[in-house]
Design a protein around this motif. Structure first.
Motif, PDB file in Angstrom:
ATOM      1  N   GLN A 119      81.331 -17.009 -20.755  1.00 21.32           N
ATOM      2  CA  GLN A 119      81.885 -17.717 -19.611  1.00 21.32           C
ATOM      3  C   GLN A 119      82.386 -16.772 -18.520  1.00 21.32           C
ATOM      4  OE1 GLN A 119      84.676 -20.141 -21.724  1.00 21.32           O
ATOM      5  NE2 GLN A 119      83.076 -21.461 -22.536  1.00 21.32           N
ATOM      6  N   LEU A 120      81.581 -15.753 -18.263  1.00 19.85           N
ATOM      7  CA  LEU A 120      81.860 -14.835 -17.166  1.00 19.85           C
ATOM      8  C   LEU A 120      81.037 -15.267 -15.961  1.00 19.85           C
ATOM      9  CD1 LEU A 120      81.567 -11.506 -19.185  1.00 19.85           C
ATOM     10  CD2 LEU A 120      83.681 -12.533 -18.338  1.00 19.85           C
ATOM     11  N   GLY A 121      81.336 -14.728 -14.805  1.00 23.21           N
ATOM     12  CA  GLY A 121      80.477 -14.968 -13.656  1.00 23.21           C
ATOM     13  C   GLY A 121      79.098 -14.396 -13.957  1.00 23.21           C
ATOM     14  N   VAL A 122      78.073 -15.222 -13.794  1.00 19.18           N
ATOM     15  CA  VAL A 122      76.714 -14.813 -14.164  1.00 19.18           C
ATOM     16  C   VAL A 122      75.987 -14.254 -12.944  1.00 19.18           C
ATOM     17  CG1 VAL A 122      74.506 -15.601 -15.096  1.00 19.18           C
ATOM     18  CG2 VAL A 122      76.646 -16.530 -16.007  1.00 19.18           C
ATOM     19  N   ASP A 123      75.746 -12.935 -12.986  1.00 21.50           N
ATOM     20  CA  ASP A 123      74.998 -12.294 -11.908  1.00 21.50           C
ATOM     21  C   ASP A 123      74.045 -11.207 -12.426  1.00 21.50           C
ATOM     22  OD1 ASP A 123      76.747 -10.261 -12.588  1.00 21.50           O
ATOM     23  OD2 ASP A 123      77.779 -10.226 -10.657  1.00 21.50           O
ATOM     24  N   GLY A 124      74.066 -10.953 -13.735  1.00 24.51           N
ATOM     25  CA  GLY A 124      73.183  -9.940 -14.309  1.00 24.51           C
ATOM     26  C   GLY A 124      73.635  -8.524 -14.058  1.00 24.51           C
ATOM     27  N   LYS A 125      74.791  -8.368 -13.448  1.00 22.50           N
ATOM     28  CA  LYS A 125      75.343  -7.047 -13.176  1.00 22.50           C
ATOM     29  C   LYS A 125      76.427  -6.734 -14.204  1.00 22.50           C
ATOM     30  CE  LYS A 125      74.746  -7.670  -8.216  1.00 22.50           C
ATOM     31  NZ  LYS A 125      75.447  -7.748  -6.916  1.00 22.50           N
ATOM     32  N   ALA A 126      76.459  -5.508 -14.659  1.00 19.38           N
ATOM     33  CA  ALA A 126      77.507  -5.097 -15.584  1.00 19.38           C
ATOM     34  C   ALA A 126      78.664  -4.527 -14.778  1.00 19.38           C
ATOM     35  CB  ALA A 126      76.980  -4.079 -16.583  1.00 19.38           C
ATOM     36  N   GLY A 127      79.464  -5.443 -14.249  1.00 16.38           N
ATOM     37  CA  GLY A 127      80.629  -5.068 -13.461  1.00 16.38           C
ATOM     38  C   GLY A 127      81.861  -4.951 -14.337  1.00 16.38           C
ATOM     39  N   PRO A 128      83.030  -4.807 -13.728  1.00 18.80           N
ATOM     40  CA  PRO A 128      84.256  -4.564 -14.489  1.00 18.80           C
ATOM     41  C   PRO A 128      84.561  -5.605 -15.567  1.00 18.80           C
ATOM     42  CG  PRO A 128      84.636  -4.154 -12.164  1.00 18.80           C
ATOM     43  CD  PRO A 128      83.254  -4.751 -12.278  1.00 18.80           C
ATOM     44  N   ALA A 129      84.464  -6.895 -15.264  1.00 17.58           N
ATOM     45  CA  ALA A 129      84.794  -7.917 -16.258  1.00 17.58           C
ATOM     46  C   ALA A 129      83.805  -7.904 -17.419  1.00 17.58           C
ATOM     47  CB  ALA A 129      84.830  -9.302 -15.602  1.00 17.58           C
ATOM     48  N   THR A 130      82.533  -7.768 -17.107  1.00 11.05           N
ATOM     49  CA  THR A 130      81.498  -7.740 -18.142  1.00 11.05           C
ATOM     50  C   THR A 130      81.666  -6.511 -19.025  1.00 11.05           C
ATOM     51  OG1 THR A 130      79.944  -8.977 -16.771  1.00 11.05           O
ATOM     52  CG2 THR A 130      78.999  -7.654 -18.542  1.00 11.05           C
ATOM     53  N   LYS A 131      81.855  -5.355 -18.412  1.00  8.74           N
ATOM     54  CA  LYS A 131      81.989  -4.119 -19.182  1.00  8.74           C
ATOM     55  C   LYS A 131      83.249  -4.129 -20.039  1.00  8.74           C
ATOM     56  CE  LYS A 131      81.529  -1.237 -15.704  1.00  8.74           C
ATOM     57  NZ  LYS A 131      81.362   0.009 -14.938  1.00  8.74           N
ATOM     58  N   SER A 132      84.334  -4.646 -19.505  1.00 12.28           N
ATOM     59  CA  SER A 132      85.590  -4.671 -20.253  1.00 12.28           C
ATOM     60  C   SER A 132      85.476  -5.553 -21.490  1.00 12.28           C
ATOM     61  CB  SER A 132      86.723  -5.157 -19.352  1.00 12.28           C
ATOM     62  OG  SER A 132      87.931  -5.209 -20.061  1.00 12.28           O
ATOM     63  N   LEU A 133      84.935  -6.758 -21.320  1.00 10.14           N
ATOM     64  CA  LEU A 133      84.799  -7.660 -22.463  1.00 10.14           C
ATOM     65  C   LEU A 133      83.804  -7.105 -23.476  1.00 10.14           C
ATOM     66  CD1 LEU A 133      85.541 -10.246 -23.893  1.00 10.14           C
ATOM     67  CD2 LEU A 133      83.729 -11.403 -22.584  1.00 10.14           C
ATOM     68  N   LEU A 134      82.700  -6.565 -23.021  1.00  8.15           N
ATOM     69  CA  LEU A 134      81.719  -5.983 -23.929  1.00  8.15           C
ATOM     70  C   LEU A 134      82.349  -4.862 -24.742  1.00  8.15           C
ATOM     71  CD1 LEU A 134      78.910  -5.613 -25.110  1.00  8.15           C
ATOM     72  CD2 LEU A 134      78.354  -4.201 -23.118  1.00  8.15           C
ATOM     73  N   TYR A 135      83.111  -4.009 -24.102  1.00  8.10           N
ATOM     74  CA  TYR A 135      83.761  -2.922 -24.815  1.00  8.10           C
ATOM     75  C   TYR A 135      84.722  -3.471 -25.863  1.00  8.10           C
ATOM     76  CZ  TYR A 135      86.156   1.390 -25.837  1.00  8.10           C
ATOM     77  OH  TYR A 135      86.689   2.478 -26.490  1.00  8.10           O
ATOM     78  N   ASP A 136      85.522  -4.446 -25.483  1.00  6.85           N
ATOM     79  CA  ASP A 136      86.483  -5.030 -26.425  1.00  6.85           C
ATOM     80  C   ASP A 136      85.791  -5.650 -27.637  1.00  6.85           C
ATOM     81  OD1 ASP A 136      88.545  -4.246 -24.760  1.00  6.85           O
ATOM     82  OD2 ASP A 136      88.862  -6.254 -23.915  1.00  6.85           O
ATOM     83  N   LEU A 137      84.675  -6.315 -27.416  1.00  7.58           N
ATOM     84  CA  LEU A 137      83.959  -6.986 -28.512  1.00  7.58           C
ATOM     85  C   LEU A 137      83.172  -6.022 -29.407  1.00  7.58           C
ATOM     86  CD1 LEU A 137      82.607 -10.127 -26.632  1.00  7.58           C
ATOM     87  CD2 LEU A 137      84.542 -10.024 -28.234  1.00  7.58           C
ATOM     88  N   SER A 138      82.814  -4.888 -28.861  1.00 12.04           N
ATOM     89  CA  SER A 138      81.946  -3.982 -29.618  1.00 12.04           C
ATOM     90  C   SER A 138      82.682  -2.779 -30.221  1.00 12.04           C
ATOM     91  CB  SER A 138      80.802  -3.489 -28.728  1.00 12.04           C
ATOM     92  OG  SER A 138      81.285  -2.767 -27.622  1.00 12.04           O
ATOM     93  N   HIS A 139      83.975  -2.648 -29.948  1.00 15.45           N
ATOM     94  CA  HIS A 139      84.722  -1.498 -30.491  1.00 15.45           C
ATOM     95  C   HIS A 139      85.982  -1.932 -31.213  1.00 15.45           C
ATOM     96  CE1 HIS A 139      82.125   0.553 -27.620  1.00 15.45           C
ATOM     97  NE2 HIS A 139      82.222   1.546 -28.482  1.00 15.45           N
TER      98      HIS A 139
END
Length: 86
Positions: free
Chosen positions: A66-86
């Motif tokens: 439920q992030l803004g969908v734009d296909g770009k790995a911006g700050p919100a996408t990168k932050s959540l991905l990092y939190d979920l994968s580490h």
């Protein structure tokens, strides 16, 4: 997150159907691909290229989380991905 660099990671023109995809290998893109893969998303390899497959996978990740969908790995996408994968 620094693991993915400080700038937004995108395809060159932002168009997933373009033949002019950004084809520069970058360690930040590889890290992004590795982390997406580690939590069950398929980037079709970890080659460090932000091509159509990585773009589509980032879109899927954004939609599922439920992030803004734009296909770009911006700050919100990168932050959540990092939190979920580490």
């Amino acid at each position: 997150q620094i693991r993915y660099g400080t700038s937004t990671l995108v395809r060159g023109d932002g168009d997933p159907d373009s033949d002019d995809a950004w084809q520069i290998q970058q360690p930040y893109v590889r890290a992004l691909q590795e982390d997406l893969t580690s939590i069950g998303f398929d980037t079709n390899g970890t080659d460090g290229i932000y091509g159509k497959d990585t773009y589509a996978t980032v879109v899927q990740f954004q939609e599922r989380n439920q992030l803004g969908v734009d296909g770009k790995a911006g700050p919100a996408t990168k932050s959540l991905l990092y939190d979920l994968s580490h």
